[in-house]
Design a protein around this motif. Structure first.
Motif, mmCIF file in Angstrom:
data_model
loop_
_atom_site.group_PDB
_atom_site.id
_atom_site.type_symbol
_atom_site.label_atom_id
_atom_site.label_comp_id
_atom_site.label_asym_id
_atom_site.label_seq_id
_atom_site.Cartn_x
_atom_site.Cartn_y
_atom_site.Cartn_z
ATOM 1 N N ARG A 114 0.832 -1.204 0.000
ATOM 2 C CA ARG A 114 0.000 0.000 0.000
ATOM 3 C C ARG A 114 0.876 1.268 0.000
ATOM 4 O O ARG A 114 0.835 2.077 0.904
ATOM 5 C CB ARG A 114 -0.950 -0.034 1.187
ATOM 6 C CG ARG A 114 -1.939 -1.196 1.125
ATOM 7 C CD ARG A 114 -2.712 -1.349 2.408
ATOM 8 N NE ARG A 114 -3.419 -0.116 2.748
ATOM 9 C CZ ARG A 114 -3.946 0.159 3.929
ATOM 10 N NH1 ARG A 114 -3.829 -0.741 4.908
ATOM 11 N NH2 ARG A 114 -4.555 1.286 4.147
ATOM 12 N N ASP A 115 1.600 1.450 -1.093
ATOM 13 C CA ASP A 115 2.472 2.613 -1.241
ATOM 14 C C ASP A 115 1.722 3.712 -1.988
ATOM 15 O O ASP A 115 2.190 4.262 -2.981
ATOM 16 C CB ASP A 115 3.744 2.198 -1.988
ATOM 17 C CG ASP A 115 4.831 3.260 -1.962
ATOM 18 O OD1 ASP A 115 4.819 4.104 -1.042
ATOM 19 O OD2 ASP A 115 5.695 3.232 -2.864
ATOM 20 N N GLU A 116 0.533 4.023 -1.504
ATOM 21 C CA GLU A 116 -0.349 5.015 -2.136
ATOM 22 C C GLU A 116 -1.224 5.638 -1.061
ATOM 23 O O GLU A 116 -1.139 5.264 0.110
ATOM 24 C CB GLU A 116 -1.196 4.358 -3.243
ATOM 25 C CG GLU A 116 -1.721 2.964 -2.929
ATOM 26 C CD GLU A 116 -2.809 2.938 -1.876
ATOM 27 O OE1 GLU A 116 -3.796 3.676 -2.048
ATOM 28 O OE2 GLU A 116 -2.686 2.199 -0.888
ATOM 29 N N GLY A 117 -2.059 6.574 -1.443
ATOM 30 C CA GLY A 117 -2.804 7.316 -0.443
ATOM 31 C C GLY A 117 -4.258 6.949 -0.278
ATOM 32 O O GLY A 117 -4.835 7.139 0.800
ATOM 33 N N THR A 119 -6.047 4.124 -0.009
ATOM 34 C CA THR A 119 -6.513 3.125 0.956
ATOM 35 C C THR A 119 -6.314 3.564 2.396
ATOM 36 O O THR A 119 -6.914 2.994 3.308
ATOM 37 C CB THR A 119 -5.818 1.772 0.733
ATOM 38 O OG1 THR A 119 -4.415 1.886 1.007
ATOM 39 C CG2 THR A 119 -6.034 1.283 -0.686
ATOM 40 N N ARG A 120 -5.496 4.589 2.618
ATOM 41 C CA ARG A 120 -5.308 5.099 3.985
ATOM 42 C C ARG A 120 -6.538 5.865 4.466
ATOM 43 O O ARG A 120 -6.653 6.177 5.649
ATOM 44 C CB ARG A 120 -4.059 5.970 4.051
ATOM 45 C CG ARG A 120 -2.814 5.178 3.676
ATOM 46 C CD ARG A 120 -1.562 6.015 3.678
ATOM 47 N NE ARG A 120 -0.466 5.279 3.043
ATOM 48 C CZ ARG A 120 0.781 5.277 3.475
ATOM 49 N NH1 ARG A 120 1.113 5.981 4.550
ATOM 50 N NH2 ARG A 120 1.714 4.596 2.844
ATOM 51 N N PRO A 124 -5.928 1.699 8.422
ATOM 52 C CA PRO A 124 -4.528 2.041 8.707
ATOM 53 C C PRO A 124 -3.595 1.242 7.800
ATOM 54 O O PRO A 124 -3.906 0.116 7.392
ATOM 55 C CB PRO A 124 -4.350 1.637 10.176
ATOM 56 C CG PRO A 124 -5.725 1.637 10.742
ATOM 57 C CD PRO A 124 -6.631 1.226 9.628
ATOM 58 N N VAL A 125 -2.438 1.838 7.501
ATOM 59 C CA VAL A 125 -1.530 1.227 6.524
ATOM 60 C C VAL A 125 -1.017 -0.131 6.988
ATOM 61 O O VAL A 125 -0.608 -0.965 6.162
ATOM 62 C CB VAL A 125 -0.367 2.187 6.214
ATOM 63 C CG1 VAL A 125 0.584 2.299 7.398
ATOM 64 C CG2 VAL A 125 0.364 1.765 4.938
ATOM 65 N N GLU A 126 -1.059 -0.396 8.300
ATOM 66 C CA GLU A 126 -0.614 -1.700 8.793
ATOM 67 C C GLU A 126 -1.556 -2.839 8.389
ATOM 68 O O GLU A 126 -1.171 -4.008 8.416
ATOM 69 C CB GLU A 126 -0.488 -1.680 10.320
ATOM 70 C CG GLU A 126 0.624 -0.780 10.843
ATOM 71 C CD GLU A 126 0.204 0.675 10.951
ATOM 72 O OE1 GLU A 126 1.056 1.506 11.322
ATOM 73 O OE2 GLU A 126 -0.984 0.988 10.660
ATOM 74 N N LYS A 158 1.366 2.027 -6.346
ATOM 75 C CA LYS A 158 1.916 3.375 -6.135
ATOM 76 C C LYS A 158 0.942 4.418 -6.668
ATOM 77 O O LYS A 158 -0.024 4.098 -7.359
ATOM 78 C CB LYS A 158 3.249 3.504 -6.876
ATOM 79 C CG LYS A 158 3.112 3.248 -8.374
ATOM 80 C CD LYS A 158 4.445 3.226 -9.084
ATOM 81 C CE LYS A 158 4.279 2.947 -10.578
ATOM 82 N NZ LYS A 158 3.803 1.591 -10.871
ATOM 83 N N ALA A 196 -4.088 -2.242 -4.779
ATOM 84 C CA ALA A 196 -4.316 -1.983 -3.352
ATOM 85 C C ALA A 196 -5.717 -1.438 -3.113
ATOM 86 O O ALA A 196 -6.393 -1.829 -2.155
ATOM 87 C CB ALA A 196 -3.259 -1.025 -2.803
#
Length: 255
Positions: A114-117, A119-120, A124-126, A158, A196
């Protein structure tokens, strides 16, 4: 859902769809994928979202383009789920991240970094972005039957295409290069921009999701010599047929 209520971005109604959807990012790929279904027909296009409809073993299957990147992909997944779709497969092309990948090899995606914005805004990114197991296995069986080279593994998702392909001209060049290398060394097989969002939004909405992409080398992209996507499209449609015939009676995740 009321079958007359129009989805704001997709311009679809519940009566237009069934349980299954294939999601290429590129609108130009929608018709060729739908052509592999029975009785394909154009439904609607609005903005980057083009939809065709067909059937497989008597079940309605739609093909809807998501556009590039997480925000528009999340819109498509949200609205399709609200209309009653409970199984969605991301279908597309990506850049390879591994030197041993053959140009045109498929990746059956197990998860996404999840190297993008986008889904945050959901989790949480975890929280991991992972494929549904039934969809994953159907895609793997379809790739086996197609006889095409493939591998299973996570995608790197990304937001910036040129941040990956031309990191040296970015102010964050060193950091981008270091992060990309860490994804590669950790086992990511490809880098793309939608998976993602499909996996995380699907998880939140309790729908089944999966993904299959064809990996192209950068040289093939730059020179216009990328291989045919026919094996990719055939694999995706065959996976849907497998789900319809063997897993369709199972409820969606969390139902």
């Amino acid at each position: 859902m009321n079958s007359d209520k129009l989805a704001h971005h997709l311009h679809l109604r519940a009566r237009d769809v069934g349980r299954y959807a294939l999601l290429p990012s590129n609108p130009d790929q929608v018709a060729p994928i739908a052509a592999l279904l029975d009785d394909p027909e154009f439904v609607v296009r609005n903005r980057e979202f083009e939809t065709w409809r067909g059937t497989a073993d008597g079940e309605t299957v739609i093909v809807t383009s998501t556009g590039v990147g997480g925000p528009s992909t999340a819109l498509a997944v949200e609205e399709l789920a609200a209309l009653g779709v409970d199984t969605m497969i991301r279908v597309g092309v990506s850049g390879s991240m591994r030197p041993d990948v053959r140009n045109g090899e498929l990746a059956v995606l197990t998860a996404a970094i999840r190297d993008e914005g986008t889904t945050r805004q959901y989790l949480p990114v975890e929280f991991p972005a992972v494929a549904d197991l039934d969809v994953l296995l159907a895609l793997r069986r379809a790739a086996d039957r197609a006889g095409v080279p493939y591998r299973c593994g996570p995608a790197h998702t990304k937001d910036s295409y040129y941040g990956e392909t031309e990191p040296e001209r970015m102010p964050l060049a060193a950091a981008l290069t270091e992060r990309f290398e860490s994804w590669r060394r950790g086992g990511a097989v490809c880098s793309e921009m939608e998976t993602a969002a499909v996996f995380i939004v699907g998880t939140v909405l309790k729908v089944r999701t999966g993904g299959v992409v064809m990996m192209w080398s950068q040289d093939a992209i730059d020179t216009g010599t990328a291989p045919s996507t026919d094996p990719l499209f055939a694999t995706a449609v065959d996976a849907v047929r497998t789900l319809i015939s063997g897993v369709a009676a199972q409820p969606a995740l969390g139902a």
